[in-house]
Design a protein around this motif. Structure first.
Motif, PDB file in Angstrom:
ATOM      1  N   GLN A  95       0.804  -1.221   0.000  1.00 53.92           N
ATOM      2  CA  GLN A  95       0.000   0.000   0.000  1.00 53.92           C
ATOM      3  C   GLN A  95       0.840   1.275   0.000  1.00 53.92           C
ATOM      4  O   GLN A  95       0.338   2.328  -0.381  1.00 53.92           O
TER       5      GLN A  95
ATOM      6  N   HIS B 151       0.463  -9.568   4.262  1.00 51.62           N
ATOM      7  CA  HIS B 151      -0.590  -8.539   4.265  1.00 51.62           C
ATOM      8  C   HIS B 151      -1.185  -8.482   2.856  1.00 51.62           C
ATOM      9  O   HIS B 151      -0.965  -7.527   2.109  1.00 51.62           O
TER      10      HIS B 151
ATOM     11  N   ASN C 111      -2.384 -11.018   8.094  1.00 48.98           N
ATOM     12  CA  ASN C 111      -3.312  -9.908   8.324  1.00 48.98           C
ATOM     13  C   ASN C 111      -4.724 -10.294   7.889  1.00 48.98           C
ATOM     14  O   ASN C 111      -4.930 -10.782   6.777  1.00 48.98           O
ATOM     15  N   GLU C 112      -5.678 -10.055   8.742  1.00 48.86           N
ATOM     16  CA  GLU C 112      -7.109 -10.236   8.452  1.00 48.86           C
ATOM     17  C   GLU C 112      -7.385 -11.458   7.565  1.00 48.86           C
ATOM     18  O   GLU C 112      -7.882 -11.330   6.442  1.00 48.86           O
TER      19      GLU C 112
ATOM     20  N   GLU D  25      -4.802  -2.153  13.901  1.00 46.01           N
ATOM     21  CA  GLU D  25      -5.334  -1.205  12.907  1.00 46.01           C
ATOM     22  C   GLU D  25      -6.610  -0.608  13.446  1.00 46.01           C
ATOM     23  O   GLU D  25      -7.423  -1.320  14.052  1.00 46.01           O
TER      24      GLU D  25
ATOM     25  N   GLU E 144      -5.483   1.915  -1.395  1.00 42.31           N
ATOM     26  CA  GLU E 144      -6.504   1.132  -0.679  1.00 42.31           C
ATOM     27  C   GLU E 144      -7.055   0.017  -1.585  1.00 42.31           C
ATOM     28  O   GLU E 144      -8.197   0.052  -2.043  1.00 42.31           O
TER      29      GLU E 144
END
Ligand code: FCB
Length: 415
Positions: free
Chosen positions: A20, A138, A182-183, A331, A376
């Motif tokens: 990002q 990520h 991540n997530e 986050e 994003e």
């Protein structure tokens, strides 16, 4: 902003991720961007036309370039400057990710240049007394790994474990906090069920397979990292939004609690035993009526996400009660190009942290998303999450008023 007693050595800072912000990446995502930029631009009005800020973003959102990360925020070149900014803003921690596709550009070939780069990066943080929180996956993957089927194939997990071992043995004990994945369920859902992200599959089977494989990937990587040194503190960064019943109906209460369970515990119960803490990503709340989620349009971010920063408290309390692990907010933030809401968001969030602490929840850190404006994912560059604004033409950085307030708060809290 509220001044509170926070534990000594509380990690205060911000979060970014390699793809990002770095710029110049070549991975499964950058390949997909180039293939999809035109169609994403063509769908922009349909996707974002109802947002309050449509008039302000339409010029950018209608251009294919918006959907190509390209130089992103040029952080790869400017990290020294950006880390200095982190220090100047009185932060004590930065969460960032290492880009696997740079480190292992071809299967089994390690790039000493990339490894040296991340060594310098970590050294720069340490020089300023900033605690690194490093993420290994990520959302972006080397092209060769994606071509083998990525995390859809259980037999591919060994490559991720090998990479995790390699990069941590190179970085050594200059790093303590490690986020493996991540997530995980956001990634599985967007990439394998909704088909919004690469590889854009729409399959329930793949969704469950990837979610299960990411849990195994975390557990195996955590084991490998702990055998390098038991001092590493390993976790996932778990997306955890807050679900609550919008009315008193028994069905609403029941389904809100089921949705919370499904979001949090379905994954966490598979991995928490190999976590030393839990990383928590919190962005919004969901009101549940019967079987449906409906959020009243009270206060929303530029992305139309419901803004209920106070609810962070409930999320932290719920996770702590259940898993009894220290928590770090890895986050939390909002897309706000005018910077009119971010300061309010931050103040409410800090109060929510305080309430959670007062309730006995062991919170050890807060990392705001994001340090910088950044790319994003499928939405591209128009959402502005940064405490620091990036001018994508000149790459100049300017600290937003909310960023200055955060810095002033951190100064007081650190005294
Ligand atoms: C999270 C992602 C992060 C960023 C924020 C807005 O889901 O982990 O990379 O895109 O949302």
């Amino acid at each position: 902003m509220p001044i509170a007693k926070f534990p000594k050595r509380f990690l205060w800072g911000a979060s970014i991720s390699a793809h990002q912000v770095e710029g110049g990446n070549h991975n499964q995502w950058s390949v997909w961007e180039l293939e999809h930029a035109k169609s994403l631009a063509a769908q922009a009005k349909y996707q974002y036309g109802d947002l309050d800020i449509w008039d302000d973003i339409k010029e950018q959102a209608l251009k294919p370039e918006n959907y190509v990360s390209g130089r992103a925020s040029d952080h790869y070149e400017r990290y020294v400057h950006d880390i200095r900014l982190v220090k100047k803003m009185n932060m004590t921690s930065l969460r960032f990710s290492v880009e696997w596709s740079r480190i292992e550009p071809d299967e089994g070939r390690w790039s000493s240049e990339a490894i040296d780069y991340y060594k310098r990066y970590v050294a720069e943080l340490k020089k300023h007394g900033i605690e690194p929180v490093i993420t290994l996956f990520h959302f972006t993957l080397p092209v060769w790994f994606a071509e083998k089927g990525g995390f859809e194939n259980r037999s591919n997990i060994k490559y991720f474990v090998r990479f995790s071992e390699k990069i941590l043995s190179e970085l050594g004990r200059d790093v303590t906090y490690v986020i493996t994945v991540n997530e995980p369920d956001v990634y599985a859902y967007e990439s394998y069920y909704l088909g919004h992200w690469p590889p854009a599959k729409q399959s329930k089977r793949a969704l469950y397979q990837v979610t299960a494989n990411l849990a195994v990937a975390h557990n195996r990587a955590a084991k490998a990292i702990h055998s390098l040194n038991r001092g590493y503190k390993v976790s996932v960064a778990k997306n955890s939004n807050y679900f609550y019943a919008g009315d008193n109906a028994a069905l609403s209460v029941k389904s809100a609690s089921f949705m919370q369970y499904f979001q949090d515990d379905y994954f966490l119960k598979k991995v928490y035993k190999s976590c030393d803490f839990l990383g928590v990503n919190f962005y919004f709340s969901n009101r549940v009526y019967g079987y449906r989620v409906h959020n009243p349009h009270v206060q929303t971010s530029d992305l139309g996400w419901d803004m209920s920063p106070d609810d962070l408290e409930h999320v932290l309390e719920h996770l702590y009660r259940k898993y009894k692990l220290p928590l770090i907010v890895t986050e939390n933030g909002c897309a706000d190009m005018s910077d009119k809401k971010r300061q309010w968001w931050l103040s409410r969030t800090i109060l929510a942290l305080q309430r959670a602490l007062a309730e006995g929840v062991d919170v050890r850190g807060y990392l705001h998303w994001s340090l910088l404006d950044n790319f994003e994912w499928d939405k591209g560059k128009w959402p502005r999450f940064g405490l620091v604004e990036v001018d994508y033409n000149t790459m100049e950085r300017s600290v937003r008023p909310s960023g200055r307030k955060y810095a002033a708060f951190l100064k007081k809290v650190g005294d």
